[in-house]
Motif scaffolding. Structure first.
Motif, PDB file in Angstrom:
ATOM      1  N   GLN A  15       0.853  -1.189   0.000  1.00  5.52           N
ATOM      2  CA  GLN A  15       0.000   0.000   0.000  1.00  5.52           C
ATOM      3  C   GLN A  15       0.893   1.245   0.000  1.00  5.52           C
ATOM      4  OE1 GLN A  15      -3.050  -0.083  -0.545  1.00  5.52           O
ATOM      5  NE2 GLN A  15      -3.927  -1.966   0.283  1.00  5.52           N
ATOM      6  N   THR A  20      -4.395   3.343   3.730  1.00  2.00           N
ATOM      7  CA  THR A  20      -5.040   2.758   2.555  1.00  2.00           C
ATOM      8  C   THR A  20      -5.115   1.245   2.712  1.00  2.00           C
ATOM      9  OG1 THR A  20      -4.112   4.521   1.186  1.00  2.00           O
ATOM     10  CG2 THR A  20      -4.984   2.589   0.047  1.00  2.00           C
ATOM     11  N   THR A  22      -7.254  -0.729   0.197  1.00  2.95           N
ATOM     12  CA  THR A  22      -7.974  -1.264  -0.950  1.00  2.95           C
ATOM     13  C   THR A  22      -7.147  -2.315  -1.687  1.00  2.95           C
ATOM     14  OG1 THR A  22      -7.172   0.608  -2.251  1.00  2.95           O
ATOM     15  CG2 THR A  22      -9.373   0.791  -1.301  1.00  2.95           C
ATOM     16  N   SER A  23      -7.835  -3.168  -2.413  1.00  5.88           N
ATOM     17  CA  SER A  23      -7.172  -4.207  -3.189  1.00  5.88           C
ATOM     18  C   SER A  23      -6.516  -3.605  -4.425  1.00  5.88           C
ATOM     19  CB  SER A  23      -8.198  -5.264  -3.593  1.00  5.88           C
ATOM     20  OG  SER A  23      -7.641  -6.193  -4.477  1.00  5.88           O
ATOM     21  N   THR A  25      -4.286  -1.287  -4.967  1.00 10.52           N
ATOM     22  CA  THR A  25      -4.328   0.176  -5.011  1.00 10.52           C
ATOM     23  C   THR A  25      -3.459   0.703  -6.136  1.00 10.52           C
ATOM     24  OG1 THR A  25      -4.639   0.233  -2.609  1.00 10.52           O
ATOM     25  CG2 THR A  25      -3.924   2.272  -3.666  1.00 10.52           C
ATOM     26  N   SER A  32       1.525  -3.552  -5.460  1.00  6.96           N
ATOM     27  CA  SER A  32       0.177  -3.685  -4.902  1.00  6.96           C
ATOM     28  C   SER A  32      -0.062  -5.115  -4.445  1.00  6.96           C
ATOM     29  CB  SER A  32      -0.876  -3.281  -5.938  1.00  6.96           C
ATOM     30  OG  SER A  32      -0.896  -4.224  -7.001  1.00  6.96           O
ATOM     31  N   SER A 291     -10.985   3.147   9.623  1.00  6.17           N
ATOM     32  CA  SER A 291     -10.112   3.026   8.453  1.00  6.17           C
ATOM     33  C   SER A 291      -8.767   2.432   8.848  1.00  6.17           C
ATOM     34  CB  SER A 291      -9.907   4.407   7.820  1.00  6.17           C
ATOM     35  OG  SER A 291     -11.139   4.968   7.431  1.00  6.17           O
ATOM     36  N   ASN A 318      -6.532  -5.889   4.819  1.00  5.48           N
ATOM     37  CA  ASN A 318      -6.111  -4.565   4.355  1.00  5.48           C
ATOM     38  C   ASN A 318      -5.188  -4.652   3.148  1.00  5.48           C
ATOM     39  OD1 ASN A 318      -7.495  -2.842   6.201  1.00  5.48           O
ATOM     40  ND2 ASN A 318      -6.008  -3.359   7.794  1.00  5.48           N
ATOM     41  N   ASN A 319      -5.043  -5.859   2.593  1.00  6.46           N
ATOM     42  CA  ASN A 319      -4.240  -6.051   1.371  1.00  6.46           C
ATOM     43  C   ASN A 319      -2.832  -5.493   1.519  1.00  6.46           C
ATOM     44  OD1 ASN A 319      -6.527  -7.057  -0.482  1.00  6.46           O
ATOM     45  ND2 ASN A 319      -7.349  -5.111   0.268  1.00  6.46           N
TER      46      ASN A 319
END
Length: 396
Positions: A15, A20, A22-23, A25, A32, A291, A318-319
């Motif tokens: 990330q 952050t 997202t998958s 990103t 990523s 978050s 949280n990838n």
């Protein structure tokens, strides 16, 4: 005991920042991640397996060197697993074990014996000479050490016990060769006291069920320092401290669980520190129900520690992968510091008492020179006062 303070993570991989989650990103790339599920530290790169069957490797994961240097496609040629346990039993009777069904984790003990968490067959199989033979020598989770032809959850009666497993996802070995298994679907981690070669397939220590061998509920008794829910991975540091990735969106640390020592919290199955939940042993919300941040985790699925004691956590939800720089380094220092501080007031009080005594002696000697008319007598009085102070102080 109360858990020690745990600092937030110091580095994030996968990330652009700690906030952050997202998958992929910024798009799928070498920087990523999407649902990373495992982690392995070696003498060279750091690698993590991902759900899209790739392995990404980093050469020394430091802030200035975050670009992966290798990207490997990964595929496993394993037999097809049937959803039917009966089918697996029939297959087992027709072909020699080991066959594997959805293996999830591997470990080597200090003598290089290999152990595989054969999750789909609800067991862990051990190979004593893996470089020369592919035939398993030992099996955990199916009642006896030679039950190679069964693959049932909590064999033989679907009742949880010290010798049963259900969907184990990870296996680990400590420096003494004891075997640890993340018994994932039974919401516990098991420790097996072993000799060389291993032979004990009944758990000696239970983590996550308050020591009970017959319960398997997620967070039995409520979320606490004694509970687990779907543990996914385990790892040890060089001091024998155990780390467990817990689906309660946290990573738990146990101070040397097999050895009672002067270190507080050692020698038991109660967690001593928690990562990802801001030191709260009763919290389980993914990212504090907010978050992602440097101090949060969401469904961690992998753990590893390097030789310096740095902790790496695969923060799957949280990838990303989090790195905590030597999170236990301050712990040994804290105990002696507290002892030293407690001892300090003692000499301070003694000195204060001495000063008070000296002050009392001075006024008592003041009338003496006043009553003496000659300078000679005054000098004599001064000399007399000097030796009198030392006996007074010694007496105090």
């Amino acid at each position: 005991m109360q858990p020690s303070s745990t600092a937030p993570a110091d580095l994030v991989l996968g990330q652009p920042d700690f906030s952050t989650g997202t998958s992929n990103t910024g798009g799928e790339s070498l920087s990523s991640m999407m649902g990373p599920s495992g982690l392995r530290l070696t003498a060279r790169p750091i690698s993590t397996s991902q759900t899209r069957r790739t392995i990404v490797c980093w050469n020394s994961p430091r802030p200035s060197r975050l670009a992966p240097i290798r990207f490997h496609a990964w595929a496993a040629a394993l037999r097809t697993c049937s959803a039917s346990p009966d089918h697996r039993r029939r297959a087992a009777s027709r072909r020699p074990r080991p066959t594997l069904c959805s293996p999830k984790g591997v470990a080597l003990d200090p003598t290089h014996e290999l152990f595989i968490a054969d999750s789909g067959d609800h067991r862990v199989v051990g190979y004593f000479t893996p470089l020369s033979s592919s035939t398993a020598n030992l099996v955990f989770g199916q009642g006896t050490s030679t039950s190679f032809t069964t693959g049932d959850c909590n064999h033989p009666s679907s009742t949880v016990s010290a010798s049963s497993l259900c969907g184990p996802k990870a296996v680990a070995a400590d420096a003494l060769g004891n075997i640890y298994i993340a018994d994932t679907n039974n919401n516990r981690s098991l420790e097996f006291n072993e000799t060389n070669p291993p032979s004990n397939v009944a758990a000696s220590v239970i983590f996550g069920q308050a020591g009970s061998t017959t319960t398997n509920g997620c967070n039995q008794g409520g979320v606490s320092a004694n509970s687990l829910c779907s543990p996914a991975q385990m790892a040890f540091d060089s001091a024998g401290n155990l780390f467990i990735a817990d689906a309660n969106s946290r990573t738990l640390e146990f101070n040397a669980p097999l050895t009672v020592s002067a270190i507080p919290g050692s020698g038991d199955t109660t967690a001593d520190r928690v990562f990802g939940q801001a030191d709260n042993m009763t919290s389980q919300a993914c990212n504090f129900a907010s978050s992602p941040a440097a101090s949060t985790e969401c469904n961690p699925s992998g753990i590893a520690l390097d030789s310096a004691g740095d902790l790496f956590v695969v923060d799957s939800g949280n990838n990303r992968i989090l790195k905590y720089d030597q999170p236990l380094a301050a712990t040994p220092t804290a105990t002696p510091t507290a002892t030293s501080t407690a001892a300090t007031p003692t000499p301070t009080a003694t000195v204060t008492a001495t000063s008070t005594t000296t002050g009392s002696s001075t006024p008592s000697k003041t009338p003496t020179p006043t009553a003496t008319a000659t300078a000679t007598s005054t000098q004599t009085a001064t000399q007399t006062a000097t030796p009198n102070r030392y006996p007074d102080a010694a007496a105090d």
